[in-house]
Motif scaffolding. Structure first.
Motif, PDB file in Angstrom:
ATOM      1  N   SER A 261       0.827  -1.206   0.000  1.00 35.15           N
ATOM      2  CA  SER A 261       0.000   0.000   0.000  1.00 35.15           C
ATOM      3  C   SER A 261       0.863   1.259   0.000  1.00 35.15           C
ATOM      4  O   SER A 261       0.512   2.268  -0.623  1.00 35.15           O
ATOM      5  N   HIS A 262       1.996   1.208   0.691  1.00 33.11           N
ATOM      6  CA  HIS A 262       2.938   2.320   0.692  1.00 33.11           C
ATOM      7  C   HIS A 262       3.444   2.575  -0.724  1.00 33.11           C
ATOM      8  O   HIS A 262       3.465   3.722  -1.209  1.00 33.11           O
ATOM      9  N   MET A 263       3.833   1.520  -1.428  1.00 31.41           N
ATOM     10  CA  MET A 263       4.289   1.664  -2.811  1.00 31.41           C
ATOM     11  C   MET A 263       3.179   2.193  -3.708  1.00 31.41           C
ATOM     12  O   MET A 263       3.401   3.074  -4.550  1.00 31.41           O
ATOM     13  N   THR A 264       1.959   1.656  -3.540  1.00 30.85           N
ATOM     14  CA  THR A 264       0.843   2.054  -4.401  1.00 30.85           C
ATOM     15  C   THR A 264       0.535   3.531  -4.261  1.00 30.85           C
ATOM     16  O   THR A 264       0.266   4.231  -5.248  1.00 30.85           O
ATOM     17  N   ARG A 265       0.570   4.047  -3.033  1.00 29.22           N
ATOM     18  CA  ARG A 265       0.317   5.484  -2.829  1.00 29.22           C
ATOM     19  C   ARG A 265       1.323   6.323  -3.612  1.00 29.22           C
ATOM     20  O   ARG A 265       0.962   7.290  -4.282  1.00 29.22           O
ATOM     21  N   HIS A 266       2.588   5.957  -3.521  1.00 27.34           N
ATOM     22  CA  HIS A 266       3.616   6.706  -4.242  1.00 27.34           C
ATOM     23  C   HIS A 266       3.494   6.491  -5.761  1.00 27.34           C
ATOM     24  O   HIS A 266       3.745   7.424  -6.538  1.00 27.34           O
ATOM     25  N   PHE A 267       3.121   5.311  -6.184  1.00 26.71           N
ATOM     26  CA  PHE A 267       2.966   5.007  -7.602  1.00 26.71           C
ATOM     27  C   PHE A 267       1.887   5.896  -8.226  1.00 26.71           C
ATOM     28  O   PHE A 267       2.087   6.504  -9.281  1.00 26.71           O
ATOM     29  N   VAL A 268       0.732   5.983  -7.571  1.00 31.78           N
ATOM     30  CA  VAL A 268      -0.371   6.813  -8.077  1.00 31.78           C
ATOM     31  C   VAL A 268       0.032   8.282  -8.079  1.00 31.78           C
ATOM     32  O   VAL A 268      -0.270   9.025  -9.021  1.00 31.78           O
ATOM     33  N   SER A 269       0.721   8.718  -7.050  1.00 28.85           N
ATOM     34  CA  SER A 269       1.167  10.098  -6.979  1.00 28.85           C
ATOM     35  C   SER A 269       2.149  10.438  -8.098  1.00 28.85           C
ATOM     36  O   SER A 269       2.163  11.558  -8.610  1.00 28.85           O
ATOM     37  N   ALA A 270       2.967   9.451  -8.501  1.00 27.44           N
ATOM     38  CA  ALA A 270       3.996   9.689  -9.513  1.00 27.44           C
ATOM     39  C   ALA A 270       3.506   9.498 -10.929  1.00 27.44           C
ATOM     40  O   ALA A 270       3.945  10.200 -11.842  1.00 27.44           O
ATOM     41  N   TYR A 271       2.583   8.530 -11.157  1.00 28.44           N
ATOM     42  CA  TYR A 271       2.200   8.172 -12.520  1.00 28.44           C
ATOM     43  C   TYR A 271       0.718   8.358 -12.832  1.00 28.44           C
ATOM     44  O   TYR A 271       0.311   8.229 -13.988  1.00 28.44           O
ATOM     45  N   GLY A 272      -0.104   8.632 -11.827  1.00 30.96           N
ATOM     46  CA  GLY A 272      -1.506   8.889 -12.083  1.00 30.96           C
ATOM     47  C   GLY A 272      -2.370   7.666 -12.282  1.00 30.96           C
ATOM     48  O   GLY A 272      -3.564   7.792 -12.572  1.00 30.96           O
TER      49      GLY A 272
END
Length: 287
Positions: A261-272
């Motif tokens: 979930s930590h990775m997913t939050r950053h992934f969405v923030s970076a790539y939309g």
């Protein structure tokens, strides 16, 4: 807008009816040396608001590509060039019901710094340009997206693109005291610490610069903060693991994130987009 095809083509040679109409897709060229090239098609909404630490430079091949950028809505049409500065929030969606198709290259600011020698990062006001110098330099990197570029060919094209950007941009002035060498040392240190926490005091000691001056210099030369830079390199590693078939939870752990979930939050923030949607779009183009 991270994320296009076949042989080289121009906007007039790429009608929308040649693109798949029932699903969105992304095609990634082989990534190499700080550069990522993609072609994509979106029928409606492409990406939620996000920001990454690379330049995003490209062209709309067909349709109208709309995006929010610096508090305004921009519309990219075939024939122009999009230049989104590192760490500037943006999204992406179709401006008409027909959808849009585009190609984009993502370039680490450090590669442009290597060509420009510590000059201010070029900035294109409004994110759109009709300058033919920029269009020509961009096109050289977006040809032949199905193959990896020859290393010397890529370096030459990046040099030309860096100087075209510099010529066209309204460059932001740097403080006279800005220390390019210290920022480089801090960047190198981060590359050696992807799997563990890093403090600003550590970076200051490694670079020989006081912590707040270093933080300002890092942003000036590389377009983002040290923490964001480290997070993006971890996301790069996670994406490579996912493309290799690793489960999301394992990719997150291997890249140094606390959990999936930590990775997913950053992934969405970076790539939309979420990691799972990103993988689905990549698979859709190969069907």
């Amino acid at each position: 807008m991270r994320d296009p095809g076949s042989t080289a083509m121009t906007a007039t040679q790429t009608p929308l009816d040649s693109a798949p109409r029932n699903h969105d897709w992304i095609h990634r060229a082989p990534a190499q040396d700080g550069v990522e090239r993609i072609e994509a098609f979106f029928q409606h909404n492409g990406y939620a608001l996000h920001r990454h630490d690379t330049y995003a430079i490209g062209c709309t091949l067909a349709g109208v590509q709309s995006f929010h950028y610096r508090r305004s809505v921009r519309n990219s049409l075939p024939g122009g060039t999009m230049v989104l500065h590192p760490d500037e929030a943006h999204d992406g969606q179709a401006g008409t019901d027909e959808g849009f198709r585009y190609r984009m290259i993502y370039v680490e600011p450090a590669l442009f710094q290597a060509a420009l020698g510590g000059k201010p990062l070029p900035f294109i006001e409004g994110g759109l340009s009709d300058d033919p110098r920029l269009a020509a330099a961009t096109q050289a990197l977006l040809q032949g997206i199905d193959r990896a570029m020859d290393p010397l060919e890529q370096d030459d094209a990046l040099f030309d693109l860096a100087h075209a950007l510099d010529a066209v941009s309204g460059a932001r002035p740097l403080r006279a005291s800005a220390d390019f060498r210290a920022a480089q040392l801090a960047r190198d240190y981060l590359h050696g610490a992807l799997e563990r926490p890093v403090t600003l005091d550590e970076l200051a000691a490694a670079s020989g610069r006081d912590r707040w001056s270093l933080s300002r210099d890092f942003r000036a030369f590389f377009g983002t903060s040290p923490h964001r830079y480290l997070t993006m390199r971890r996301l790069d590693a996670a994406r490579q693991s996912m493309l290799g078939g690793m489960a999301l939870v394992d990719a997150a752990a291997a890249a140094g994130f606390a959990d999936q979930s930590h990775m997913t939050r950053h992934f969405v923030s970076a790539y939309g987009v979420t990691p799972s949607r990103w993988l689905r779009m990549l698979k859709a183009q190969t069907r």
